[in-house]
Scaffold this active site. Sequence first.
Site, mmCIF file in Angstrom:
data_model
loop_
_atom_site.group_PDB
_atom_site.id
_atom_site.type_symbol
_atom_site.label_atom_id
_atom_site.label_comp_id
_atom_site.label_asym_id
_atom_site.label_seq_id
_atom_site.Cartn_x
_atom_site.Cartn_y
_atom_site.Cartn_z
ATOM 1 C CG ASP A 1 -1.798 1.160 1.354
ATOM 2 O OD1 ASP A 1 -2.262 1.653 0.313
ATOM 3 O OD2 ASP A 1 -2.036 1.621 2.484
ATOM 4 C CG ASP B 1 -1.286 7.973 1.537
ATOM 5 O OD1 ASP B 1 -0.944 9.074 1.987
ATOM 6 O OD2 ASP B 1 -1.534 7.780 0.329
#
EC number: 3.1.3.99
Length: 446
Positions: free
Chosen positions: A151, A153
């Site tokens: 991922d 953030d």
Amino acid sequence: MTTRYRVEYALKTHRRDQFIEWVKGLLAVPFVLYSQPTGVFGDGPSVTQMAEEAHRRYAEIMRDVELMIDDHISRQQDDSMFPSKLRMLIPTAGPFFTRLPLEAAFKYQDRKRYISSRRFVAPSFNDVRQILNSAQSMAVTNGSLQLATFDGDVTLYDDGFNLEPTSPVIPRLLDLLRKNIKIGIVTAAGYTSADRYYERLHGLLDAIAESTDLDPVQKQSIIIMGGEANYLFEYSPSSPCKLAPVPRTQWLTPEMASWSDADITRLLDVAENALRDCVNNLNLPAMIMRKDRAVGIIPKTPGTRIARESLEETVLVVQRILELSSLGSSEERPTKHRPSSPPIPPSVASQSRRVPFCAFNGGNDVFVDIGDKSWGVTVCQQWFGSKENGGAIRGENTLHVGDQFLSAGSNDFKARSVGTTAWIASPAETVELLDELADMMQKKLS
């Protein structure tokens, strides 16, 4: 009764991981029996004996859970019509792609976190999460890790920030490339142009370009999948942004290609109306943002914060409306799955004609994306697998690292259906996990 149901389920269950909560409950029993909160720290022998006994019991419990997972896996592989004991205890238990050496992982984490020595704080959610991460790291390094997906953030960089050249995660990612492990960054950020992704990831992309110990093939072993599963970019040393867009015709799976543009538009229309109703009903300081493959709400003015509860309410309302429509599918996993076979994204098994979507809480916004991270990770598996051997990288050879694994409003959750996962809570934990992986790989080689 209805009110209690709403409180207990709609507002609480979606914020929990049932498997972790169950394991935490098992560990609470020896904590109650063996901890000595009435003792004093000067009472050395008593505290030491307590820690040793608690360690023994915790390890036994983790070993018992490990054996239950083994039984669950064997029934998965045989397509048994009878549910495993684990499935009966935890109906939401999904597919396991590898064994989980939980006893060894507990002993490893106990040496770091001194779980057994605590007298006032029982084994926590985070303790169990870290034990599961270590167990999964041990499992994928015992096998053959071929693909690591991340991922963006909160996983590679802090929320709303960029991956700067000084980030400690960058040398760890370069080390994966040196080991010929492919990297996919699967992010919800739905930019259509390469320059926006370069802005977010410039520290890593520049480091790859400037590296003298990565060969050209290793440098090409990174891709960016944006908008969950909607925009693919590959590394391009000749581009000013170090990235080049890949046309959808080159990477869409047959299932993804079957989603019609008309159905996608209608789904986003329904989602937009639902979001607009939430903004009005909850009086949110937000406005609608519509993209070609997503729709969401963002703060009207920069710096405005939207209450977490309002964001969660919006996610659950929109998700429910789309599920009840004839257009959307948010199934969490396939009804049948063999972990030794190429992964099948969740909506294929039951509703291949409906358009999969992901409604998620981005921290200060809510978005509905077409597809979800199970599809994004699947594209990474097929993209790299087709270049290597004409197939797809299997789930047991894939590790997805992310921070959002709760069952609603969290977009990493769906990746559990197509590969192994590690649940982290910050970029610092990602660094720690990658160091752990590197250490285990080194021990395996030696």
